[in-house]
Every structure is written in structure tokens, then in C-alpha cells.
Design a protein around this motif. Structure first.
Motif, PDB file in Angstrom:
ATOM      1  N   ILE A   1       0.855  -1.206   0.000  1.00 19.24           N
ATOM      2  CA  ILE A   1       0.000   0.000   0.000  1.00 19.24           C
ATOM      3  C   ILE A   1       0.883   1.246   0.000  1.00 19.24           C
ATOM      4  O   ILE A   1       0.647   2.205  -0.742  1.00 19.24           O
ATOM      5  N   ARG A   2       1.938   1.196   0.797  1.00 21.47           N
ATOM      6  CA  ARG A   2       2.820   2.369   0.911  1.00 21.47           C
ATOM      7  C   ARG A   2       3.634   2.592  -0.368  1.00 21.47           C
ATOM      8  O   ARG A   2       4.115   3.695  -0.612  1.00 21.47           O
ATOM      9  N   ALA A   3       3.803   1.541  -1.162  1.00 22.11           N
ATOM     10  CA  ALA A   3       4.583   1.681  -2.397  1.00 22.11           C
ATOM     11  C   ALA A   3       3.724   2.165  -3.568  1.00 22.11           C
ATOM     12  O   ALA A   3       4.231   2.348  -4.677  1.00 22.11           O
ATOM     13  N   ALA A   4       2.444   2.378  -3.336  1.00 20.69           N
ATOM     14  CA  ALA A   4       1.563   2.818  -4.434  1.00 20.69           C
ATOM     15  C   ALA A   4       1.995   4.185  -4.936  1.00 20.69           C
ATOM     16  O   ALA A   4       2.628   4.954  -4.206  1.00 20.69           O
ATOM     17  N   ARG A   5       1.620   4.473  -6.192  1.00 23.67           N
ATOM     18  CA  ARG A   5       2.006   5.771  -6.756  1.00 23.67           C
ATOM     19  C   ARG A   5       1.241   6.903  -6.091  1.00 23.67           C
ATOM     20  O   ARG A   5       1.763   7.969  -5.872  1.00 23.67           O
ATOM     21  N   ARG A   6      -0.057   6.682  -5.807  1.00 27.22           N
ATOM     22  CA  ARG A   6      -0.745   7.761  -5.084  1.00 27.22           C
ATOM     23  C   ARG A   6      -0.852   7.367  -3.615  1.00 27.22           C
ATOM     24  O   ARG A   6      -1.018   6.181  -3.296  1.00 27.22           O
ATOM     25  N   PRO A   7      -0.745   8.357  -2.705  1.00 21.11           N
ATOM     26  CA  PRO A   7      -0.800   7.994  -1.281  1.00 21.11           C
ATOM     27  C   PRO A   7      -2.157   7.391  -0.951  1.00 21.11           C
ATOM     28  O   PRO A   7      -3.190   7.913  -1.360  1.00 21.11           O
ATOM     29  N   ILE A   8      -2.139   6.282  -0.257  1.00 24.00           N
ATOM     30  CA  ILE A   8      -3.393   5.618   0.112  1.00 24.00           C
ATOM     31  C   ILE A   8      -3.529   5.679   1.631  1.00 24.00           C
ATOM     32  O   ILE A   8      -2.607   5.336   2.367  1.00 24.00           O
ATOM     33  N   SER A   9      -4.683   6.143   2.072  1.00 26.65           N
ATOM     34  CA  SER A   9      -4.929   6.246   3.505  1.00 26.65           C
ATOM     35  C   SER A   9      -5.270   4.857   4.047  1.00 26.65           C
ATOM     36  O   SER A   9      -5.986   4.089   3.405  1.00 26.65           O
ATOM     37  N   LEU A  10      -4.742   4.572   5.232  1.00 31.93           N
ATOM     38  CA  LEU A  10      -4.943   3.248   5.824  1.00 31.93           C
ATOM     39  C   LEU A  10      -5.601   3.413   7.192  1.00 31.93           C
ATOM     40  O   LEU A  10      -5.200   4.267   7.981  1.00 31.93           O
ATOM     41  N   THR A  11      -6.636   2.613   7.460  1.00 30.07           N
ATOM     42  CA  THR A  11      -7.209   2.569   8.808  1.00 30.07           C
ATOM     43  C   THR A  11      -7.288   1.103   9.230  1.00 30.07           C
ATOM     44  O   THR A  11      -7.235   0.200   8.384  1.00 30.07           O
TER      45      THR A  11
END
Ligand code: 5AD
Ligand code: SF4
Length: 490
Positions: free
Chosen positions: A342-352
Motif C-alpha cells: 500500500i505504501r509503495a503505491a504511486r498515489r498515497p493511500i490512507s490506511l485505517t
């Protein structure tokens, strides 16, 4: 579903009650998302009432407890009743049929339902009182013994039988039950009474085939059943026609979706197909199980702007031995690996995420592992709970229970820990811009509120008079742990 009971775009213009918001308090108010999340997560005790259309012969009152799945089930149950000529009323005293759609994920939630039923002990004459949902499934016919004034008990796996059960009551039946779990069908309705004018919920998978040691859901919602992709997609098209631009796909393990029709779509295929429906600008999905979380999901989010950049991925514990005892089917390291995708994605992805503290046998060292995992994954929100022993679960029989006092202490420590993480994360957002879908107006604060695709709440000022339901560009001027404050960028 037909349009008369859907709240479409017209309603967006009229100014709507602020009842769908959970954390739009603004940075000035004490930031409460970490605290609120322990009370208001996917399974909590929020009671909501559904509003009434025009008068009809018989009336109903439906109160909902618990998760978004229950919220949406209630929308469908209301649709069934409206389709049978019932009208919704605001207070139980005015209703011929009083229904409680219940939650039993933690003990307190279940107790609350029996307190509600107790209110009818001497005053139920002439009314039909019904218990739906997880408490109905869990307690079954014992509800009739504890509360003999109840006449309908129906678990969610039997909702497709609801019209028949109601017909039986209407023709003089005294007690009816729907408690079967052995179904491979999902609950689909002609009419769904939609209670949220901005976001349409849509269940794509019901039940759960996992067997987490603490969890009642497999027992109360039955085995996993996916809905046919053609049925999902035609509902999405109808929702788009009715003016919805945001869809939230629901399931206890939404990413285990497997199309039962010959098309055999996988979860990612369905996500992409929903995102491709004309008029749909945002697609959310919850709750993802780490075991079924794949790189393809991240790739799809990267490639498809309409797929929201937010993932809710419950970890439950940061300690591998506790995860094993919980029967979670992954280790700390495997969870961290998925987060690294998830952290390596091109756009920042919010995680909960969701966390349970005080599971039987959780040592201080195990708890520290959970805190260090929160440091490592840097979530934007954590729903945290004290472990609550539940009937028909493995964990109930496990030794080394943690005292209530100690669970409370760990919960407070964890929430403060996460609060600091969120303060630091949100501070870095000051000066950045988010497009939000405006879904509330706070007249007293002269602010509008909306959600970004990453599910962040932005409370913002604007010179415009009518923004509900609009997509608006905002710039963040201040940040608290739970929400952002900003201004309309014009
Ligand atoms: N006790 C405490 N929390 C629980 N949850 C599920 N069952 C229990 C329980 N017995 C939490 C999990 C789950 C969320 C919906 O509720 O964190 O992800
Ligand atoms: Fe409960 Fe586990 Fe199924 Fe989630 S995956 S609903 S926690 S049994």
C-alpha cells in the motif's frame, strides 16, 4: 429498487440533517476520533431512525444498532415494508410494527437491545415487536422467553423470507421466526429506502467463512455468500441514474468476493466494473481481510482514479502469537508486507485499522508489539476495542483472561499513542489541497464539511451558499488528530 424511495440529487439541494457524520467536529473541538472510534466503528451502538414518506395504512418504526452492514440491511428492510404499504414513523409509540435491527459484536451492544425490549413489557398491546439481526440470530427463540411480547425474530441470513414472515403476522400469526443459516442466497430487494443521500451502500458479500476466535459474525450472519456481478452492476447503474456519485461496497470480508455467476468476476474485476459505470466518481469498499488482500487491489487503485485511496484493513493485534490465538490466518510480518504494498503505491493511500486489546493471554510484551506495529504502519484512524467474550466463540473458553481494568488501561494507552501519530500525520497536510464531496453544513460554525477520497473529513469555510452534494476543492489551514480545517479554493 424504484426511485420514489430513493433520495436522489433533488434532496442534496434541500439541506440535510447532519446525522451521517461521525467525526466532523473540527480541529477546535477536542479531537475525538481516536476515542470515538472505540465507540463508533463498524460495529457500535448508533441508533438511527428512518424517515417517513406519505401516509399509508400501517406504520413501522425501525431502529438500527451496529455496523454499516446493519445500516444497509435496515435500508432494505424498510424498502420491503414500504413496498407492502407500510409508512415509516418517527417514534415507536406511533408505530404498529416496531423493529430493532440488532448488533451482538460486543456484550454491551447486545445488552442494549434487551433494555429496549424491556420498555415494551407493559405497553406493547396492539403492536408487533420484532427483533432482527445478530441478537435475533444469536438468541433465537429464547427471545420469546425473555420478552414474551416479541412476535418476530429474524436473523440477517433469513431476511429474504421477511415478506413472508410479515405476511404471516398480518394474517394473525402470533410468533414467527427466521433463523436458518444454510442459505446460499443474498438479501436483494425491489425497493431500498436509502437513508444517506451522498453515499449509496451496496452489499456485495454477506456472512463470513473465517472463524476468528473472538467473533460472533460467522454464527450470526452465516456462511459467506457473494452477490451476482450482473445484479450488483445493474443496481450501481440505477444508483448512478438516481444521482449518486459515490458507492460503498460492503461485506464482512469484502475482498473475498467471488462472483457466483458464470462471469466469475474476482473482487478487483468487480471494483473496476463498478468504477467504470457512467456517473460514478467514487467507489469505496469495506471491510478488507488481510488474508485476501492482494497487490492487484493496490494496482487497481493506482490505475483507476474513481477507486478511493483508502483501505480499511483490520489487524487486530501486532503480536504473531496473539494473531495465531485469534485464528487470524496471518502473521505480523505478513500484515506488514501487505502494508508495504500500500505504501509503495504511486498515489498515497490512507490506511485505517481495527485493534482488539486484552485478548486472553495478551502479555504486556504482546501489547507493546501492537503499539510498535501502529508506529510502523502509520494509520490515519484506528477503531480500538476491549476484548469482549461472546457466546459461541472459541476465545470464550480460553484461559488467561485479562481484567477489565487492565483492558481499559491498555485501550487508553493505545488511543493516546495513536492520537499522537494522527496529530503528526495530519500536521503534514497543512497547505495541501483535497477535493471533498460536501455532505454537511455546520451553521453555528459557518462551516461546510466534506470527505476526501482518502476519507478525511475537511471542515471548511466558503462564500458559496449551496454546496451540499457538490465536489469542492479545499486547502487545509489547520489540522487536528481526527479532522482537518480548511478553506474553499475558488
Ligand atoms: N470483542 C471486541 N472487539 C471485537 N470485534 C469483533 N469481535 C469482538 C469482540 N468479541 C471488533 C474487531 C472487528 C470489529 C468490527 O469489531 O476489531 O474488526
Ligand atoms: Fe469476524 Fe473474523 Fe469474519 Fe471479520 S473475518 S467477520 S473478525 S470472523
Amino acid at each position: 429498487m424504484t426511485k420514489p424511495f430513493d433520495i436522489g440529487v433533488e434532496a442534496l439541494r434541500q439541506g440535510l440533517p447532519d446525522k451521517n457524520r461521525r467525526d466532523a467536529d473540527g480541529a477546535k473541538a477536542p479531537d475525538d476520533r481516536v476515542r470515538a472510534m472505540s465507540e463508533l466503528p463498524s460495529a457500535s451502538l448508533r441508533a438511527r431512525k428512518l424517515r417517513s414518506p406519505e401516509a399509508a395504512a400501517k406504520s413501522f418504526y425501525l431502529e438500527t444498532f451496529g455496523c454499516q452492514m446493519n445500516d444497509h440491511d435496515s435500508e432494505k428492510v424498510s424498502g420491503v415494508l414500504l413496498g407492502r404499504g407500510y409508512r415509516a414513523v418517527e417514534t415507536p409509540a406511533d408505530a404498529d410494527l416496531v423493529l430493532y435491527n440488532t448488533c451482538s459484536i460486543r456484550e454491551k451492544a447486545a445488552q442494549k437491545v434487551f433494555a429496549r425490549l424491556g420498555d415494551w413489557k407493559t405497553t406493547s398491546q396492539g403492536k408487533i415487536i420484532g427483533v432482527l439481526g445478530c441478537v435475533a440470530q444469536q438468541e433465537g427463540e429464547e427471545i420469546f422467553e425473555r420478552a414474551p411480547w416479541v412476535s418476530l425474530v429474524c436473523g440477517s441470513a433469513s431476511y429474504r423470507r421477511l415478506p413472508d414472515l410479515i405476511a404471516e403476522l398480518e394474517t394473525g400469526g402470533r410468533r414467527v421466526t427466521g433463523l436458518d443459516l444454510d442459505t446460499d442466497e443474498t438479501f436483494e430487494t425491489e425497493i431500498t429506502r436509502r437513508d444517506n443521500p451522498f453515499r449509496a451502500y451496496l452489499t456485495i458479500i454477506e456472512g463470513c467463512d473465517y472463524s476468528c476466535a473472538y467473533c460472533v459474525v460467522p454464527h450470526t450472519r452465516g456462511p459467506e455468500r457473494s452477490r451476482r456481478s450482473d445484479s450488483v452492476l445493474s443496481e450501481v447503474r440505477r444508483l448512478a441514474d438516481a444521482g449518486y456519485t459515490e458507492i460503498q461496497l460492503l461485506g464482512q470480508t469484502v475482498n473475498s468476493y467471488r462472483d457466483p455467476s458464470p462471469r466469475g468476476m474476482h473482487f478487483v474485476d468487480l471494483l473496476e466494473a463498478v468504477a467504470a459505470v457512467a456517473g460514478i466518481r467514487r467507489v469505496r469498499f469495506t471491510t478488507s481481510h488481510p488474508n485476501d488482500f492482494t497487490r492487484e487491489i493496490v494496482r487497481a487503485i493506482d490505475a483507476t482514479p474513481a477507486l478511493c485511496d483508502h483501505i480499511h484493513l483490520p489487524v487486530q493485534s501486532g503480536s504473531t502469537p496473539i494473531l495465531r490465538a485469534m485464528r487470524r490466518t496471518y502473521t505480523r510480518e505478513e500484515y506488514l508486507e501487505k502494508v508495504s504494498w500500500i505504501r509503495a503505491a504511486r498515489r498515497p493511500i490512507s490506511l485505517t485499522t481495527d485493534v482488539i486489546v486484552g485478548f486472553p493471554g495478551e502479555s504486556e510484551a504482546d501489547f507493546d508489539e501492537t503499539l510498535s506495529l501502529l508506529d510502523a504502519i502509520q494509520c490515519d484512524g484506528v477503531f480500538s476495542f476491549k476484548y469482549s467474550p461472546r457466546p459461541n466463540t472459541l476465545a470464550r473458553e480460553m484461559p488467561d483472561a485479562i481484567s477489565e481494568e487492565e483492558k481499559g488501561r491498555r485501550l487508553a494507552v493505545l488511543q493516546e499513542h495513536q492520537r499522537q501519530i494522527q496529530i503528526a500525520r495530519n500536521q503534514t497536510l497543512v497547505g495541501t489541497e483535497f477535493e471533498v464531496l460536501v455532505d454537511a453544513r455546520h451553521a453555528a460554525r459557518d462551516q461546510w464539511a466534506g470527505r476526501s477520497t482518502s476519507n478525511r473529513t475537511v471542515n471548511f469555510t466558503s462564500r458559496h451558499q449551496s454546496l451540499l452534494g457538490e465536489y469542492v476543492q479545499t486547502r487545509v489551514t489547520r489540522a487536528g488528530p481526527n479532522s482537518l480545517v480548511g478553506e474553499h479554493v475558488v
